[in-house]
Design an enzyme around this catalytic site. Sequence first.
Site, short mmCIF file in Angstrom:
data_model
loop_
_atom_site.label_atom_id
_atom_site.label_comp_id
_atom_site.label_asym_id
_atom_site.label_seq_id
_atom_site.Cartn_x
_atom_site.Cartn_y
_atom_site.Cartn_z
N ARG A 25 12.03 37.27 13.14
CA ARG A 25 12.95 37.93 12.22
C ARG A 25 12.32 39.18 11.62
O ARG A 25 12.99 40.16 11.35
CB ARG A 25 13.36 36.97 11.13
N GLY A 26 11.01 39.11 11.41
CA GLY A 26 10.29 40.24 10.83
C GLY A 26 10.47 41.49 11.66
O GLY A 26 10.87 42.55 11.16
#
Lengths: 566, 339
Positions: free
Chosen positions: B278-279
């Site tokens: 997700r980062g």
Amino acid sequence: MSLGEDRWQRVNLALACFALDPAALGGIWLRARVGPVRDRVQKGLETSLQGLTLRRLHPGIGDDALFGGIDLAASLAQGKMVRTRGLLGGSAVLVMPMAERVKPGLAARLASALDTKSGLSLIALDEGAEPEETLPRALADRLAIHLDLADQCLSDAPELALDPADLAEAAKLLPHVTLPDGAIAELTEVAARLGIASLRAPLQALAVARASAALSGEDRVESADLTLAVELVLAPRATQIPASQDSPPEPQAPDPPPAPETQPDHAKDQDQIDLPPIEMLLEAAKAMLPPDLLARLQAGRASRRAPGATGTGAAKKGNRRGRPLASRPGRMGGDARVDLVATLRAAAPWQAMRRAASDQPDRLHIRMSDIRLRQFQETSDRAIIFVVDASGSAAMARLAEAKGAIELLLGEAYARRDHVALVAFRGDGSEVLLPPTRSLVQTKRRLAQLPGGGGTPLAAGLRAALELAIMAQAKGMTPSVALLTDGRANVDLAGIANRVQAGLDATAMARAIRARGWPAIVIDTGLRPTGGLDVLARDMGAPYLPLPRADARTLSAAVDASLTPA
Amino acid sequence: MKDFALSGPFPFSAIVGQEDMKLAMILTAIDPGIGGVLVFGDRGTGKSTAVRGLAALLPPITAVAGCPVNSAHEGDIPDWAQVTDRHVIEKPTPVIDLPLGATEDRVVGALDIEKALTRGEKAFEPGLLARANRGYLYIDEVNLLEDHLVDLLLDVAQSGQNVVEREGLSIRHAARFVLVGSGNPEEGELRPQLLDRFGLSVEVTSPRDIDTRIEVIRRRDAYDRDPIGFLTNWRGSDMDLRARIVAAKRALGQAEAGEPILRDCAELCVALGSDGLRGELTLLRAARALATFDGVTTVSRDHLRRVAPAALRHRLRRDPLDEAGSTTRVERVVTEVLG
């Protein structure tokens, strides 16, 4: 004029200012127990607020009553929807007794209503007895005037002189009041020097200054108005005592003038005649600081009270979620959830009879008595209280291990719902270094400065732990106590070095903990475990665990394993 | 484009300082897919003012007047809604407050008890999520919100769909909104799993500088005394910002991020040890939004550098024994990786 009369004078002015411009001031936080003094204030408010709607709230009020909702009883009886009008609709002055019991949820809702709806203001009547019992900070921040009348004598509090006619006169003047240049700058700087982080405070102080000018019939804010604003709004919010001009407190304060009388280096020279120098405003604020605040600040404890104040309001009863239980009859409203199936089941047997008695045979007949509410059972949070020996005999290293263990436990606390607290004892007494918390940020800051050295007042440490545990239990947590020591108690409860008495006191405290039935563990950190501590552990009803070479990880694992309730 | 109403919340461009927070909010306005913004910091630092100001600045949305979920076209109206007024009107971008202590029923919606009891009908009463569709959902003190509610909110915010399966109801409706959460970390922290679901996070503090503080008070006071005059003064800046956001939104499709930028994203996340992917995704989306906001179509390392702290700060593994704050750690790694 005596101190009390002086203060009463200010109360009078505060009420008048509030009556002039309730919406801009947001409200009053009045801290006083129920009694004739508070009655006088309330009477004064009623006189001065004539023409405005006063509405009373109670701290347990539900959303239906606040924002409006369905009047269930009337709806059921009439067969059509009947709505109630919320207390927050329209402009009004809300009066809330027992404000110290407000829950964070209600505080957040009221705060947002005060922020967004014009014409609303709140008078919070805080009846808290203990310093921890107080209005939630989110709400206090929005109320301009903070009054503490806890020790006001009735003899110093005559009837308040508030004349509605004068107020009407001043209200007409209020929109025309102008500010001298630099007044904003002065109030902001005074607020900063007093350690007030919120930027609402200077704005509220401005509103008070304007109202005060209008009250005295001026169309321009004068120095007396600014002084009053500082006294009423800024001084009660101070979190630090402003340093005198010789030693500027922080680099943030632009270098204060060397002497208060002459200040040639100020940029706003043209307003010298109108504006009091900042130092004078600061002096006014200092004079207003309560004497016990001074003591608190000196003890360095003000910060504990400030950020995460644990009043009744902040207390959470650990009611997050849980296993559903059987439904129970009850009233709708607030947070209650109706169990529809159970409600219908309760109503079903009566349908034939009710239909026969009613003129609407085709509809479902539900009465208030049929309503069933859902219930959940929740398990409460754990509060692990570490009691750590910080005396000379316990090596500094052990303290470091305890710190490490606490941080490790907290690192996992999200999943386990653990709160962690820390009591250290050394010299002639004990100190609560960390009240029960789940916040890693706060913990790191507190643990950074844990001092060591001195005698071993074991009993004092246990007593502090006991008090913390009782407090934690009152908040719905399950406390457990972990004692880390090498067990040579040599200072008694009174703080006197007396080995015999110290041992007796420690035993008594240990038994007191056992009597409460809380899980506990005694960890012996001495290099050569002595015999005394296992006796103490037995007195506490706790397992005894010699861990001469404990590191943070084994320590946290040991504590975790032995404190898990069976 | 419609002009501003002559009264409204405090103008977004008049907010003094707090550049990180303002930028994060603008980026989510450009690309709502970035996910929510988490604002952690002191009270009275203009968090809610910024949300309201931004929503007022955005162009109004066109929606069916009687629709509970602000549908843009008649065809989008969910089948359970009994809409009587089907005119398409313009309304301001909705900002919905989620009060602390709100029940699940109020948030996701529930069986309309009133209709069920008085008329024997099974009808759905939409909750706050429905009203927030196509707008903003603002939660003050998100860290004090019950965990399961935060979970649910983030889930809906990410999927864009609110699914209600309870009490014999089976209902779904669109719920696309930008989640803005705020709170004070000293009063309790969010679980790491939840932190990770927020797109960007910023830390705000009260300005330390006296002059800045004075300017804040001066502007706020001017607004309180004469809102119309103040809004008129700031309308120009707000309109400029609106034009930039609208243009950036339009250009978002063309924004390019080359192979080296993708590699940089991945390297940053690996170096920081952030869990999941997700980062990277958020970092990329935020950098792309920033590039279009700057008026260019190619994402550069500079864009990455500027959004990296906000996109990654809250995704680090918690190290209880590390004294340095997460912001410092991100900045250190950004300097190492991007030079």
